[in-house]
Each structure stands twice: as structure tokens, then as C-alpha cells.
Design a protein around this motif. Sequence first.
Motif, PDB file in Angstrom:
ATOM      1  N   UNK A 127       0.843  -1.204   0.000  1.00  0.00           N
ATOM      2  CA  UNK A 127       0.000   0.000   0.000  1.00  0.00           C
ATOM      3  C   UNK A 127       0.877   1.252   0.000  1.00  0.00           C
ATOM      4  N   UNK A 128       1.900   1.243   0.848  1.00  0.00           N
ATOM      5  CA  UNK A 128       2.781   2.418   0.943  1.00  0.00           C
ATOM      6  C   UNK A 128       3.453   2.690  -0.394  1.00  0.00           C
ATOM      7  N   UNK A 129       3.880   1.620  -1.076  1.00  0.00           N
ATOM      8  CA  UNK A 129       4.544   1.815  -2.368  1.00  0.00           C
ATOM      9  C   UNK A 129       3.597   2.418  -3.400  1.00  0.00           C
ATOM     10  N   UNK A 130       2.359   1.984  -3.400  1.00  0.00           N
ATOM     11  CA  UNK A 130       1.384   2.569  -4.333  1.00  0.00           C
ATOM     12  C   UNK A 130       1.193   4.055  -4.029  1.00  0.00           C
ATOM     13  N   UNK A 131       1.153   4.366  -2.758  1.00  0.00           N
ATOM     14  CA  UNK A 131       1.003   5.780  -2.371  1.00  0.00           C
ATOM     15  C   UNK A 131       2.252   6.561  -2.782  1.00  0.00           C
ATOM     16  N   UNK A 138      -4.808   6.939  -0.824  1.00  0.00           N
ATOM     17  CA  UNK A 138      -5.057   6.353   0.493  1.00  0.00           C
ATOM     18  C   UNK A 138      -5.118   4.838   0.346  1.00  0.00           C
ATOM     19  N   UNK A 139      -4.828   4.154   1.435  1.00  0.00           N
ATOM     20  CA  UNK A 139      -4.915   2.697   1.388  1.00  0.00           C
ATOM     21  C   UNK A 139      -4.998   2.131   2.789  1.00  0.00           C
ATOM     22  N   UNK A 140      -5.557   0.957   2.870  1.00  0.00           N
ATOM     23  CA  UNK A 140      -5.647   0.271   4.160  1.00  0.00           C
ATOM     24  C   UNK A 140      -4.954  -1.082   4.012  1.00  0.00           C
ATOM     25  N   UNK A 141      -4.089  -1.375   4.969  1.00  0.00           N
ATOM     26  CA  UNK A 141      -3.375  -2.651   4.956  1.00  0.00           C
ATOM     27  C   UNK A 141      -3.739  -3.418   6.209  1.00  0.00           C
ATOM     28  N   UNK A 298      -5.780  -3.683  11.152  1.00  0.00           N
ATOM     29  CA  UNK A 298      -5.760  -2.810   9.970  1.00  0.00           C
ATOM     30  C   UNK A 298      -4.932  -1.568  10.263  1.00  0.00           C
ATOM     31  N   UNK A 299      -4.384  -0.975   9.218  1.00  0.00           N
ATOM     32  CA  UNK A 299      -3.644   0.286   9.328  1.00  0.00           C
ATOM     33  C   UNK A 299      -4.060   1.178   8.164  1.00  0.00           C
ATOM     34  N   UNK A 300      -4.293   2.446   8.451  1.00  0.00           N
ATOM     35  CA  UNK A 300      -4.652   3.402   7.405  1.00  0.00           C
ATOM     36  C   UNK A 300      -3.412   4.177   6.982  1.00  0.00           C
ATOM     37  N   UNK A 301      -3.092   4.104   5.700  1.00  0.00           N
ATOM     38  CA  UNK A 301      -1.960   4.857   5.154  1.00  0.00           C
ATOM     39  C   UNK A 301      -2.500   5.829   4.104  1.00  0.00           C
ATOM     40  N   UNK A 302      -1.736   6.882   3.851  1.00  0.00           N
ATOM     41  CA  UNK A 302      -2.216   7.888   2.897  1.00  0.00           C
ATOM     42  C   UNK A 302      -1.064   8.749   2.437  1.00  0.00           C
ATOM     43  N   UNK A 303      -1.329   9.547   1.411  1.00  0.00           N
ATOM     44  CA  UNK A 303      -0.399  10.631   1.105  1.00  0.00           C
ATOM     45  C   UNK A 303      -0.628  11.709   2.169  1.00  0.00           C
ATOM     46  N   UNK A 304       0.402  12.510   2.380  1.00  0.00           N
ATOM     47  CA  UNK A 304       0.265  13.571   3.390  1.00  0.00           C
ATOM     48  C   UNK A 304      -0.879  14.499   3.014  1.00  0.00           C
ATOM     49  N   UNK A 305      -1.026  14.742   1.721  1.00  0.00           N
ATOM     50  CA  UNK A 305      -2.064  15.670   1.274  1.00  0.00           C
ATOM     51  C   UNK A 305      -3.461  15.118   1.566  1.00  0.00           C
ATOM     52  N   UNK A 306      -3.648  13.836   1.288  1.00  0.00           N
ATOM     53  CA  UNK A 306      -4.965  13.219   1.507  1.00  0.00           C
ATOM     54  C   UNK A 306      -5.343  13.321   2.983  1.00  0.00           C
ATOM     55  N   UNK A 307      -4.361  13.042   3.852  1.00  0.00           N
ATOM     56  CA  UNK A 307      -4.634  13.116   5.290  1.00  0.00           C
ATOM     57  C   UNK A 307      -4.965  14.544   5.694  1.00  0.00           C
ATOM     58  N   UNK A 308      -4.202  15.504   5.134  1.00  0.00           N
ATOM     59  CA  UNK A 308      -4.405  16.905   5.512  1.00  0.00           C
ATOM     60  C   UNK A 308      -5.786  17.386   5.063  1.00  0.00           C
ATOM     61  N   UNK A 309      -6.175  16.993   3.853  1.00  0.00           N
ATOM     62  CA  UNK A 309      -7.483  17.415   3.343  1.00  0.00           C
ATOM     63  C   UNK A 309      -8.618  16.978   4.254  1.00  0.00           C
ATOM     64  N   UNK A 310      -8.439  15.848   4.868  1.00  0.00           N
ATOM     65  CA  UNK A 310      -9.506  15.314   5.725  1.00  0.00           C
ATOM     66  C   UNK A 310      -9.259  15.635   7.187  1.00  0.00           C
ATOM     67  N   UNK A 311      -8.233  16.461   7.405  1.00  0.00           N
ATOM     68  CA  UNK A 311      -7.922  16.854   8.780  1.00  0.00           C
ATOM     69  C   UNK A 311      -7.636  15.634   9.661  1.00  0.00           C
ATOM     70  N   UNK A 312      -6.989  14.664   9.042  1.00  0.00           N
ATOM     71  CA  UNK A 312      -6.657  13.450   9.790  1.00  0.00           C
ATOM     72  C   UNK A 312      -5.267  13.584  10.411  1.00  0.00           C
TER      73      UNK A 312
END
Lengths: 461, 342
Positions: A127-131, A138-141, A298-312
Motif C-alpha cells: 500500500x505504501x509503495x502505491x502511495x 489512500x490505502x488500508x493494509x 488494519x492500518x490506514x496509510x495515505x499521502x500527506x495531502x490526503x490526510x491533511x485534506x480530511x484533517x486526519x
Amino acid sequence: MATRKPSDGSSRSASGTPARAANPHAPAGVRDAVIVGGNRIPFSRAGRKYADASNQEMFTAALEGLVARFGLQGERIGEVVGGAVLKHSRDFNLIRESVLGSSLSPQTPAFDLQQACATGLEAAITVANKIRLGQIESGIAGGTDTVSDAPVAVSEGLRRALLDASHAKTLQARLKAFAKVRPSDLKPLTPATDEPRTGLSMGEHQAITTARWGISRAAQDEVALASHQHLAAAWDAGFFDDLVTPFRGLTRDDNLRADTSTEKLAKLKPVFGRGLAEPAEPTMTAGNSTPLTDGASTVLLASAAWAAERDLPVLARLVDAETAAVDFVHGHDGLLMAPVHAVPRLLARNGLALDDFDFFEIHEAFASTVLTTLAAWEDADYCKAELGLDAPLGSVDRERLNVNGSSLAAGHPFAATGGRILATAAKLVAAKAAETGKPARALISICAAGGLGATAVVESV
Amino acid sequence: MTAGTPATGAGEPLRVESLATLPGLGGLYARGAAASGRIAAGRAMPGLPVIGQGRSVEGDGEAAPLTLPDVAYQVTGVPTADLAHHLHDYQRLLHEPVTDVLPAGYLHVLAFPLATAVMVRGDFPLPLLGMVHLANDVELRGHVVLGDVLEVRAWAENLRPHKRGVQVDLVAEVRRQSEPDARPVWRGVSTYLAKGFHLPWTSADAESSADAPDDAEDRAPAGTWTAPLPTGRWALGPGTGRAYGAVSGDRNPIHLSALSAKAFGFPRAIAHGMYTAARALADVGHARGDAYRWTVEFASPVLLPGTVDVAVTPDPDGPGFAYVGWNGGRGRQHFRGTVTPL
């Protein structure tokens, strides 16, 4: 929970900006994959609370808890990746089916992946590599495993007869196919943890490695005791409050024995390595070996931008990873020694040394796995001959090792362990960085059947 | 072992007798049992000619010396094209990779019935049943693949004393029909012991017998051999002997059931020696290459069902492998051998 902010607000790039990777060793053109958080269900010893829970039910529960924690209802996630080691053939789309049973958008793609006990971590690496490549935002592993609800197969003789009968065109041919079935063929086959090529169970393999490295019973029991004490303290301190969702009435890992002691552990009889000739001594007990366990993570991974957009929140980056395999079939190396080979390559590529890490998360398949790993990195001959290093890789500071406990105490539902460890490591480095104001790092090492191993570097953001 | 053309003990070339087809082992055991009975009767009954270099069991019978048949059996035009299923069954049972290449153990299965046919001849001086398989030495010099047409030859040679009787080599050779004059692509020497028979000893015999595999290991005092760390463990079920018997055709009753094995003095059925040796060969895997020498010495039988600990390890000084199998609980050696690329 979803409103928790990154510990270091300044590290967050402006929303939507394609951030360059903060890791100077990352290949050009890749960006960071960040870990937002994790969620698992408490792990339960085989045959207890989750005795009749299926892999899909457990993974869906862990996934749905993650969705609730980060407000992902209706969200189209880039990819959900996970797997189970003991998987029924009907679960061919285990992760996709779990996604469909969750409140994620049904347009969320998913796939199954399996690398024995490294399944969960390998899913996160994928997932991290795809991101990092920009293929997904975003991805969940994750992973799930049940020993209690393990698939049961029919014998090879009955399987062949059933297949022959299904291919048969006439009643006579079908009867002929069944006539070949012998009474002994009717005995069901339950999954074994034996290595197919050697016939030795994982415990027996590790007993051989333990004997080779001369790891003492006392040292193993010490690791086991520390695991239980650390995990108990972490639960008591609320560390897992935002990492675990109760399931089937279970709120804590039920393998945890906060009251265990050196004396209690010392009383247990060895269960592995009893057939080895002198001077090998059986030292591995049920106390310093991981029990069979059910659970999912489970673990939630994302690009920094995706997380920021959702205020995560953002806990950490998954910086890099390395897998390895060893030649164990003829005893050249121990079955569970692959991470020993992966880590030096991982460190070299990232310009890091063992001293650069604040935390070491070494999966406790057995207490002696941790100890043989540490011993190998300190052994000049082994490091030179097997790892190609001019000097020993170095020592791991025990104060930084599995500080919140690991598999000996939590249990080890094979594919679910990677997610447990990754979320723990991410949270540890985030807290450490917040406390010290300096970047913090964790090294993850997971051994797996088949002589496999997966390792990763996690760094605070 | 001697290489090259088959010859009698006196160095004369053997008479080559051609058979139309390879015999099956099943029928040979019936004949072997009858012959064994005749030979045993000959030894036990006073007044009958006694086999065994002049010393009769009863003391003073007129006895012919032990001599091997001066014949080599040969079968030409042995097809392999239709053996795909049989080969597959063998490969699965022995944990060999499933390919169209015939492993050395499979060629033994094909060729050995011809050697057995020599052993059940009326003039073969030792009884087939009750003979102890001591060792095997096999050379495979190249790929034999499904579809190759083969020529098989077998004879007995090298009758010599053993501490507990007489040992003899059964030699089998496989050539490709297309290269009848080339050296054999496969050659196997199986060494058997007939207990209770006698040959005059010479000092040279005594020396060679000292190297010969016998049961020194299992008779050695405890503690003289220390098992290494195993690399594998075989869980052999009660049907192991029947399964290998079905694939190899070697349905010697000592391998088939506890009841039939008891008749020959074993507490339970025992695994075929060649099954254990072939499992070890398969455990070596691709490292053995396309051409290799494969040896085994048998020390004590593997009782079924049973668990065998094995160590199959590369030779630290060369390209070969050594293997040893033992009873993990009692530390008693069952077999050991080598696999060396040629």
C-alpha cells in the motif's frame, strides 16, 4: 479520535501540494506514505472468544473500527490490501468481501495477499509503495487469522476421488472413482504449521536455531516476562485505547498474563527440541513461545495531502522496507533468520545504523527468535560470512526493544501481527517526537514461515 | 565395486542372455520364495547337497562351492513413453519434482527387477527372501527422459565374505538404446547380505569387510555416535511400505504389514531402504545437478509407522551432500549416504 492533530503541525505541507519525500535516500519522484493510524480487535487465544468467528467477520470488524475511528464512511479508499495465512478457498476475495461488508464506499478496490506471518507488513509495504508512486492517495493494509475456525481439507485420496468423480461422464465411472477411496482417506486434514520441505514444525526449526546459537532458557523466559509486563503496562496506560476496538465482548488481548513471573515461567516444561541430541537442551516452552491466536488488524496509510485534506492525524512515515529469505532447507541458516539478512540491507540503503533507532519492534514468534536475531547482529563471524559485513551490525539497546510488549504477550494471529506492530511503532515514534521535539525512528522486523522475513523503517513526521 | 563389462569371478565375460521384456517384481517374489525355501531346505536337511564351500550346517555333507550364475540378463527396447503416470506417482511419493526427467531412484525401480530375476534363478546360490540390503551405489550420468528407449542389463558379482555371512553385488545398467556402446547412463550396485552362509576368509576380505557397511552402527555402544542437528523430519505412516511397494513393484512382505513382517522376524513392517534413500536424494534438490553419484548404507531398519530425523547437508569442502537418517528418540542410525555431482 479523528480530530487528533499531528504532533508536529509544521511538518504538514499545504493541502494538496505534492510533497517531496522527506527521506533523502528515497528514489527521485516518490513521495511519502504516511501512517494515519491503526485499528485491530483484541487478540484471543485459539478456541476462546473468537472460536466461531470467521476470518471475514474478524477482518470486517477491525476494518469497520478503523472506518469509525477516522470517519471514513462512504469514502472510496485507493486500495485495501490484506490477507490470511490459513484461508479457506471460498475466501478467494476475503478482503474485497470484507470491504463490501463495511461502510467504506463499495467502489473501494481490494486484493488479497499472503506472505505467511509477514502478510500484514507486506500488505502495508504494498500500500505504501502505491502511495509513494502516486497511484493511490489512500490505502488500508491489514490481515486476519483464525486457528479456531481454520479451514479443514479432505485427504488427498478423497480429493482425487471427488475430482475424478466430478470429471466422470457415466455413473459407472463415478462409482469407480469412489471405489478407490480408502477408510483412511476419510480423515480430515487440519492445517499444520510444519514446513512442507522439511517436515519440521516452526517450533522444532527454532529449537534447532536456538541450540545452534546456545540461547539459554533463562534468557528466553526473561524476554517472555518483559513482553507480558510491557504489554500490561501499555494497556494500563491507555496506549491501545485508540488502536483497538472491542469484539465479541473482549476488550483486551486475552493471552496477556500481567501476573506472570520468572518463577512461573521457569516451571513450564519444554515443548520443542526434545528430540535433539546432546548437548542441545530443550529450552522452548509454552511460556516463551507464541500461542496460537485469533484476531485481525488494519492500518490506514495515505499521502500527506490526503490526510491533511480530511484533517486526519499523521503519526509517522513508512520510510522503506526490505524483505529477505534464507536457505534453511539444508540447515544453512535458521528458518526464522531472514530478517537478520534484510535489516543490514535496509539500513545501508537508508544510511542508518542500529543506534539511529529509538524503537525496535522485533516480532516474538518465539523469545529465542528475538535473541538469535540480536546475537547474529553482534556476531562478527556471522555478520562477515552471512551478511557480508566488515564488522558486526551492532547491538540492540534492550531498553528500546518491544517497549509495549509483542507477540509473546499479545498473541500472534499470523497475518494480523504486521498491522499490530506497524500501528504500535507509528504511535510510539509520534509520541517520542512530540516529547523530544526531534525525529524518532522505529525498526520493524517480522520473521515468517518458508524462511521469509519482512522489515521496515518507520519515522516520525 | 568393479566397473565395465560384466565378468565372472574368474574374470571371464558373462554370457549375455536376452529376455523379451523386463520382468515384474511381484511374480519374482513368488519364485524367490520358492527358491528360498529350496535353498533353506538344502541347508537344513542332512543328506541333501549343502550349499556353502564344503562346510555343511550339519558338519560333513558334500557341498558345492558358492558360485554366482555366469550370466547377465539383458532387455533391449524398453519403452518409457507410456510411463508418465507411473513416473508421476513415483515423483509424488518420493517428493521429487514432477518433470519428465527420470530420477536415479526411478531408474532403480525400472532396472532392479532384472537383477531380481538373476537372484531367483535356480543356480543363484543365496535365498532372495531374508537377504539384507546393505548398501547401494548409483551413478547417473545424464538425463533420461520419458520417451527414451532403454537397454537394461543386470548380473551378480563380487561374492565375498561378511562378518555375518556372505555379501553379493547385484549390478544393473541402463543405456539409451540409441547409444548401445556408450557407457551406461545409469549404473546401480546393490549390495546384499545373506546371513548364515560362509565363504573362506582371506586377509584381503577381512580388510574390505572392515570398510563394508554392516550393522556396526546399531551394535555400537550408546554414545559413540551423536546425532547432528536435523534438517528435516519424516513422519512415515503405516502405509509407507505399501505405497512404495505399489510404485516400485517391490512387494516384499516385510514392507507390507506388521503381520507379514512378523513372519520374517520384524516387530512391525519396515520401510524399503530405497524409499528412504530416494527421499534423501529428493531432499538434496536441484543442487545434485543432472549427473550425480548417489550412495547409501543401511544401518538399521525403519519401523512403520515411524518418525525419522534426517540431516541432509552440503559438504563443506565440495559440491556434494551427505545425509544421515536416525531415530530421533533413541539416537539410532538408520541409514547414511552421499549425493555428489559428477
